[in-house]
Design an enzyme around this catalytic site. Structure first.
Site, PDB file in Angstrom:
ATOM      1  N   PRO A  91       0.832  -1.214   0.000  1.00 27.85           N
ATOM      2  CG  PRO A  91      -0.746  -1.545   1.692  1.00 27.85           C
ATOM      3  CD  PRO A  91       0.575  -2.063   1.179  1.00 27.85           C
ATOM      4  CD  GLU A 118       1.551  -8.022   9.903  1.00 33.27           C
ATOM      5  OE1 GLU A 118       1.227  -6.821   9.813  1.00 33.27           O
ATOM      6  OE2 GLU A 118       0.735  -8.967   9.851  1.00 33.27           O
ATOM      7  NE  ARG A 156      -8.027  -5.060 -21.168  1.00 32.89           N
ATOM      8  CZ  ARG A 156      -7.967  -3.850 -21.708  1.00 32.89           C
ATOM      9  NH1 ARG A 156      -6.946  -3.079 -21.480  1.00 32.89           N
ATOM     10  NH2 ARG A 156      -8.942  -3.410 -22.479  1.00 32.89           N
ATOM     11  CG  ASP A 171      -8.807  -0.138 -23.101  1.00 30.77           C
ATOM     12  OD1 ASP A 171      -9.804  -0.708 -23.527  1.00 30.77           O
ATOM     13  OD2 ASP A 171      -7.708  -0.669 -22.908  1.00 30.77           O
TER      14      ASP A 171
HETATM   15  N1  4HQ Z   1      -0.454  -5.461   0.537  1.00 33.42           N
HETATM   16  N2  4HQ Z   1      -1.541  -2.860  -3.219  1.00 33.42           N
HETATM   17  C1  4HQ Z   1       1.203  -7.282   0.339  1.00 33.42           C
HETATM   18  C2  4HQ Z   1      -1.411  -4.652  -0.073  1.00 33.42           C
HETATM   19  C3  4HQ Z   1      -1.225  -4.099  -1.430  1.00 33.42           C
HETATM   20  C4  4HQ Z   1      -2.029  -3.088  -2.015  1.00 33.42           C
HETATM   21  C5  4HQ Z   1      -0.583  -5.730   1.940  1.00 33.42           C
HETATM   22  C6  4HQ Z   1       0.765  -5.937  -0.121  1.00 33.42           C
HETATM   23  C7  4HQ Z   1      -0.008  -7.033   2.378  1.00 33.42           C
HETATM   24  C8  4HQ Z   1       1.772  -8.594   2.274  1.00 33.42           C
HETATM   25  N3  4HQ Z   1      -0.308  -4.402  -2.331  1.00 33.42           N
HETATM   26  N4  4HQ Z   1       1.281  -7.316   1.805  1.00 33.42           N
HETATM   27  N5  4HQ Z   1      -3.057  -2.462  -1.478  1.00 33.42           N
HETATM   28  O1  4HQ Z   1      -2.425  -4.376   0.529  1.00 33.42           O
HETATM   29  O2  4HQ Z   1      -0.499  -3.653  -3.420  1.00 33.42           O
END
Ligand code: 4HQ
Length: 252
Positions: A91, A118, A156, A171
């Site tokens: 994230p 984690e 795609r 698109d």
């Molecule tokens: N992750 N966008 C992977 C995500 C995530 C997201 C949290 C990544 C947990 C292990 N990855 N870990 N949003 O939520 O890419």
């Protein structure tokens, strides 16, 4: 293009690779996907790949050494001149956009690292990860779904994967705007709801104009920041600006 995926759950990928229109992208000679089960590189005696975080707290962290063994195996198998970027998902990464997907599609491939728990020991990230991507502001339990999202979006864009080459020029985002609405048969539903008459005219210029205006309207209503970006990139024609100005006058 070759894509290597390092994951604890290679089974999550197989179904996606054999179904749908994107299946064709993963046939030999196109996007060559190689799955690398991280467990194969775990520490003996039980192939451990994770441990508890220093400082305490919940969850587990992926260990540097199994990850480095997996990465070394992938790099050796790729035998590259220019090393492919190592991509991980978080994230905290850069939000994945169509422009990024297009850049990957034009490149020679990537290595996708799917974390679980984690996340990854930061020392591995600092030493080896070239790019962290996010697919949105929510928390997932692993990087496999984000990796599949990137693979699908890449697939795609491969030549010959969508039946009609025009389908991805039209698109959402390729023109910097959201897509216009689509309609099919019947022309009138039982409750009387009809297809917009512009689409039934057979006049292609009128149809194109209606669709362009719908895309502009929808983008202005739902994603004004995309419209602003399209304007800054010079993607709006004088006729588009006139249409948008006339809408603004009407809503005043
Ligand atoms: N992750 N966008 C992977 C995500 C995530 C997201 C949290 C990544 C947990 C292990 N990855 N870990 N949003 O939520 O890419």
């Amino acid at each position: 293009m070759r894509i290597d995926v390092i994951t604890l759950f290679p089974e999550l990928f197989s179904a996606h690779l054999v179904h749908g229109v994107t299946r064709r992208a993963f046939e030999p000679g196109r996007v060559d996907v190689h799955l690398w089960p991280l467990r194969d590189f775990g520490d003996p005696p039980h192939a451990r790949v994770d441990d508890r975080p220093y400082g305490g707290g919940p969850g587990m962290v992926l260990l540097v050494e199994p990850l480095e063994r997996a990465l070394a195996a992938v790099r050796a198998a790729r035998a590259e001149t220019t090393p492919a970027p190592l991509v991980s998902f978080s994230p905290a990464g850069t939000l994945l956009r169509q422009a990024t997907v297009a850049r990957f599609a034009a490149g020679a491939g990537a290595i996708l690292l799917c974390a679980r728990y984690e996340g990854i020991d930061q020392r591995f990230v600092d030493a080896h990860v070239d790019c962290e991507l996010s697919i949105g502001d929510y928390v997932l339990s692993g990087g496999e779904l984000p990796a599949l999202v990137l693979l699908d979006a890449l697939a795609r864009l491969q030549p010959g994967v969508l039946g009609d080459a025009r389908s991805h020029q039209q698109d959402s985002f390729s023109a910097g705007l959201l897509d216009h609405p689509h309609y099919s048969r019947p022309e009138r539903l039982a409750d009387g709801t009809a297809v917009p008459e512009e689409l039934l005219s057979g006049n292609h210029a009128a149809i194109d104009e209606w669709r362009r205006r719908q895309a502009l309207r929808l983008t202005a209503e739902r994603r004004p920041e995309l419209l602003e970006a399209a304007r800054a990139e010079g993607l709006l024609a004088p006729a588009d600006e006139e249409f948008l100005a006339s809408r603004r006058r009407r809503t005043l």
